[in-house]
Scaffold this motif. Structure first.
Motif, PDB file in Angstrom:
ATOM      1  N   TYR A  73       0.870  -1.181   0.000  1.00 34.03           N
ATOM      2  CA  TYR A  73       0.000   0.000   0.000  1.00 34.03           C
ATOM      3  C   TYR A  73       0.904   1.226   0.000  1.00 34.03           C
ATOM      4  CZ  TYR A  73      -3.959   2.920   1.349  1.00 34.03           C
ATOM      5  OH  TYR A  73      -4.953   3.863   1.367  1.00 34.03           O
ATOM      6  N   ALA A  75       1.207   5.373   0.232  1.00 36.30           N
ATOM      7  CA  ALA A  75       0.556   6.661   0.523  1.00 36.30           C
ATOM      8  C   ALA A  75       1.558   7.792   0.373  1.00 36.30           C
ATOM      9  CB  ALA A  75      -0.004   6.654   1.945  1.00 36.30           C
ATOM     10  N   SER A  89      -2.212  11.235  -7.526  1.00 34.76           N
ATOM     11  CA  SER A  89      -3.101  10.071  -7.373  1.00 34.76           C
ATOM     12  C   SER A  89      -3.112   9.223  -8.649  1.00 34.76           C
ATOM     13  CB  SER A  89      -4.523  10.520  -7.037  1.00 34.76           C
ATOM     14  OG  SER A  89      -5.113  11.071  -8.192  1.00 34.76           O
ATOM     15  N   GLU A  90      -2.703   9.836  -9.778  1.00 35.17           N
ATOM     16  CA  GLU A  90      -2.698   9.087 -11.043  1.00 35.17           C
ATOM     17  C   GLU A  90      -1.398   8.316 -11.284  1.00 35.17           C
ATOM     18  OE1 GLU A  90      -3.909  12.180 -13.696  1.00 35.17           O
ATOM     19  OE2 GLU A  90      -5.879  12.259 -12.736  1.00 35.17           O
ATOM     20  N   VAL A  94      -0.015   4.270  -6.645  1.00 38.51           N
ATOM     21  CA  VAL A  94      -0.328   5.114  -5.484  1.00 38.51           C
ATOM     22  C   VAL A  94      -1.743   4.796  -4.983  1.00 38.51           C
ATOM     23  CG1 VAL A  94      -0.790   7.496  -4.748  1.00 38.51           C
ATOM     24  CG2 VAL A  94       1.252   6.970  -6.087  1.00 38.51           C
ATOM     25  N   ASP A  95      -1.881   4.525  -3.684  1.00 38.39           N
ATOM     26  CA  ASP A  95      -3.182   4.177  -3.116  1.00 38.39           C
ATOM     27  C   ASP A  95      -3.860   5.354  -2.423  1.00 38.39           C
ATOM     28  OD1 ASP A  95      -3.342   1.206  -3.567  1.00 38.39           O
ATOM     29  OD2 ASP A  95      -1.379   1.379  -2.603  1.00 38.39           O
ATOM     30  N   ALA A  96      -3.049   6.264  -1.877  1.00 41.49           N
ATOM     31  CA  ALA A  96      -3.657   7.404  -1.182  1.00 41.49           C
ATOM     32  C   ALA A  96      -2.742   8.612  -1.235  1.00 41.49           C
ATOM     33  CB  ALA A  96      -3.936   7.034   0.275  1.00 41.49           C
ATOM     34  N   LYS A 115      -5.975  -2.115  -0.140  1.00 42.92           N
ATOM     35  CA  LYS A 115      -5.923  -1.483  -1.460  1.00 42.92           C
ATOM     36  C   LYS A 115      -7.333  -1.416  -2.063  1.00 42.92           C
ATOM     37  CE  LYS A 115      -2.198  -2.316  -4.174  1.00 42.92           C
ATOM     38  NZ  LYS A 115      -1.299  -1.180  -3.972  1.00 42.92           N
ATOM     39  N   LYS A 118      -9.491   2.373  -6.856  1.00 43.31           N
ATOM     40  CA  LYS A 118      -8.987   3.709  -7.230  1.00 43.31           C
ATOM     41  C   LYS A 118      -8.241   4.311  -6.053  1.00 43.31           C
ATOM     42  CE  LYS A 118     -10.989   7.191  -9.496  1.00 43.31           C
ATOM     43  NZ  LYS A 118     -11.857   8.262  -9.250  1.00 43.31           N
ATOM     44  N   SER A 119      -7.272   5.169  -6.359  1.00 44.47           N
ATOM     45  CA  SER A 119      -6.560   5.784  -5.231  1.00 44.47           C
ATOM     46  C   SER A 119      -7.457   6.826  -4.559  1.00 44.47           C
ATOM     47  CB  SER A 119      -5.254   6.412  -5.707  1.00 44.47           C
ATOM     48  OG  SER A 119      -5.536   7.383  -6.665  1.00 44.47           O
ATOM     49  N   GLN A 120      -7.263   6.990  -3.258  1.00 39.54           N
ATOM     50  CA  GLN A 120      -8.080   7.922  -2.483  1.00 39.54           C
ATOM     51  C   GLN A 120      -7.318   9.230  -2.275  1.00 39.54           C
ATOM     52  OE1 GLN A 120      -8.430   4.881   0.774  1.00 39.54           O
ATOM     53  NE2 GLN A 120     -10.406   5.880   0.995  1.00 39.54           N
TER      54      GLN A 120
END
Ligand code: SF4
Length: 441
Positions: A73, A75, A89-90, A94-96, A115, A118-120
């Motif tokens: 994960y 961040a 985030s794109e 990347v998760d967050a 995970k 989509k990333s948060q």
């Protein structure tokens, strides 16, 4: 089994102290902290907006992390995360992404670190980053970086830090002293006070300006156990004679200042919207040297700012050449989105920026060597650090001369009196022991 978490920090000492504090939040909740190159379940990357190619660097670190642990994960926090959350985030993997107001709630916000598709993004406007979060680095180095101030109310035309970190705000003196005592109890002997605009210390949320950096320094002088305090960096217009005198008379504040100049040309200083002209800088250096002839003075300087002609650069070069300073940190100007300087006329070609930077780096080497050579033959105290390269360990004198000796584990985090004997091939100072007994405090 506890989840493993690893960290990577880009940028300044402030980021370093904040990563360390976020790291402690994890360990307090039962996570295991591992090295970045170990296979971790979670990677936290603390980014910087000042470094060149922030985007490229961030992508590279994410890729590296996933190489060590493909399903981890990831961040992203820090200045760059506040400025470009969507873009980050794109980045694949990347998760967050967490902004300036959210980064210290990271463990709560991300909870199970599962995970998702989509990333948060957890991001609010920088105006909401108005609370002060205490942070200090610990266990990573011999020196501890203690954050006492955050954000900046200035508007230098090249800088994105106010957009990334918000307005100036500080810890209370009471809290800083408490943190310093905690750090002392852990055995650390040197604290570096850090902030975005450290000399602006004293503004508190809701209360406005209630304390000052001078009062903070006075209070820290009485902290038992800490032998050395350093001031990471202070704006020339905020470095008062009161502070200089305090340092000169202090047993704990080291004779070492790092003072951003940025340009030796008044024309460029005005374009940069710095809050002083070069005469102020000359006066500050004179005042320091008058009270502490051996004080180390480091200078930040930017070259190739829009509108900087060859004559302006030569003015800066000559100004620095004549100034009684010890070393330079040189930065070729680099455009940042959403800054006034970005659209200023008189763009200096990249090659020319690099040439000017190289010239000042050579000047810096000369200044440093001259400063070091003035000290040969003198006796002084060294605090030895934990890092070792090729069997050599390093330490620093009170006035920040870097000393190299053969590694001896007993010396780590110890203060020892030595005589400075001369420079080695790498430009580091060599020493001879004048006290066989360690100066244990
Ligand atoms: S003083 Fe200027 S350069 Fe420094 S953080 Fe503030 S705006 Fe940026």
């Amino acid at each position: 089994m506890s989840k493993k978490v690893a960290f990577y920090t880009l940028g300044c000492k402030l980021n370093f102290s904040e990563t360390s504090t976020i790291g402690r939040q994890f360990t307090e909740r039962g996570f295991e902290k591992v090295e970045f190159q170990d296979a971790a379940d979670i990677y936290i990357i603390n980014t910087c907006s000042v470094t060149d190619n922030a985007d490229k660097k961030c992508r590279k670190v994410v890729k590296e992390a996933l190489k060590h642990s493909p399903n981890a994960y990831v961040a992203i926090v820090g200045c760059y995360a506040q400025l470009k959350p969507q873009e980050i985030s794109e980045i694949p993997g990347v998760d967050a992404v967490l902004g300036a107001a959210e980064k210290f709630q990271l463990v709560d916000l991300l909870g199970t670190f599962e995970k998702k598709d989509k990333s948060q993004i957890f991001h609010s406007p920088v105006s909401q980053a108005n609370t002060f979060h205490n942070a200090y680095s610990f266990g990573d180095r011999t020196r501890t970086f203690l954050k006492v101030q955050d954000g900046c109310d200035y508007s230098c035309t090249f800088c994105t830090i106010p957009q990334a970190r918000g307005n100036s705000r500080s810890d209370t003196i009471e809290n800083v002293v408490r943190s310093a005592n905690e750090i002392a109890e852990s055995g650390v002997k040197e604290i570096v006070l850090t902030g975005v605009n450290l000399g602006d210390f004293g503004i508190q949320e809701d209360k406005g300006r209630v304390e000052s950096f001078y009062e903070l320094a006075q209070a820290l002088e009485n902290v038992e156990g800490i032998e050395r305090f350093r001031i990471s960096s202070i704006e020339p217009n905020l470095l008062t004679d009161e502070i200089i005198t305090l340092v000169a008379n202090s047993k704990k504040f080291m004779p070492h200042f790092h003072i951003p100049l940025q340009s030796g040309s008044d024309k460029i200083l005005k374009l940069m919207r710095r809050r002083y002209l070069r005469q102020v800088y000359t006066d500050r250096v004179a005042s320091i040297k008058n009270k502490m002839p051996h004080c180390c003075i480091g200078v930040d300087v930017i070259v190739g700012f829009p509108g900087e002609t060859e004559e302006d650069f030569v003015e800066t070069y000559n100004f620095l050449n004549e100034l009684n300073i010890s070393y330079l940190h040189v930065f070729p100007y680099s455009e940042r989105d959403n800054t006034l300087a970005e659209n200023m006329p008189g763009v200096v070609p990249q090659k020319e920026r690099n040439r000017r930077a190289d010239m000042l780096r050579i000047l810096s080497e000369k200044k440093k060597r001259f400063f070091y050579e003035q000290h040969i033959g003198l006796e002084t105290n060294i605090l030895f650090e934990a890092d070792i390269t090729d069997g050599i360990m390093e330490g620093f004198t009170e006035n920040y001369i870097r000393v190299a000796v053969k590694y001896d584990p007993i010396l780590v985090n110890e203060t020892k009196k030595v005589r400075l004997t001369g420079l080695n091939a790498a430009g580091l100072m060599e020493v001879e022991e004048t006290e066989l007994e360690m100066l244990k405090h």
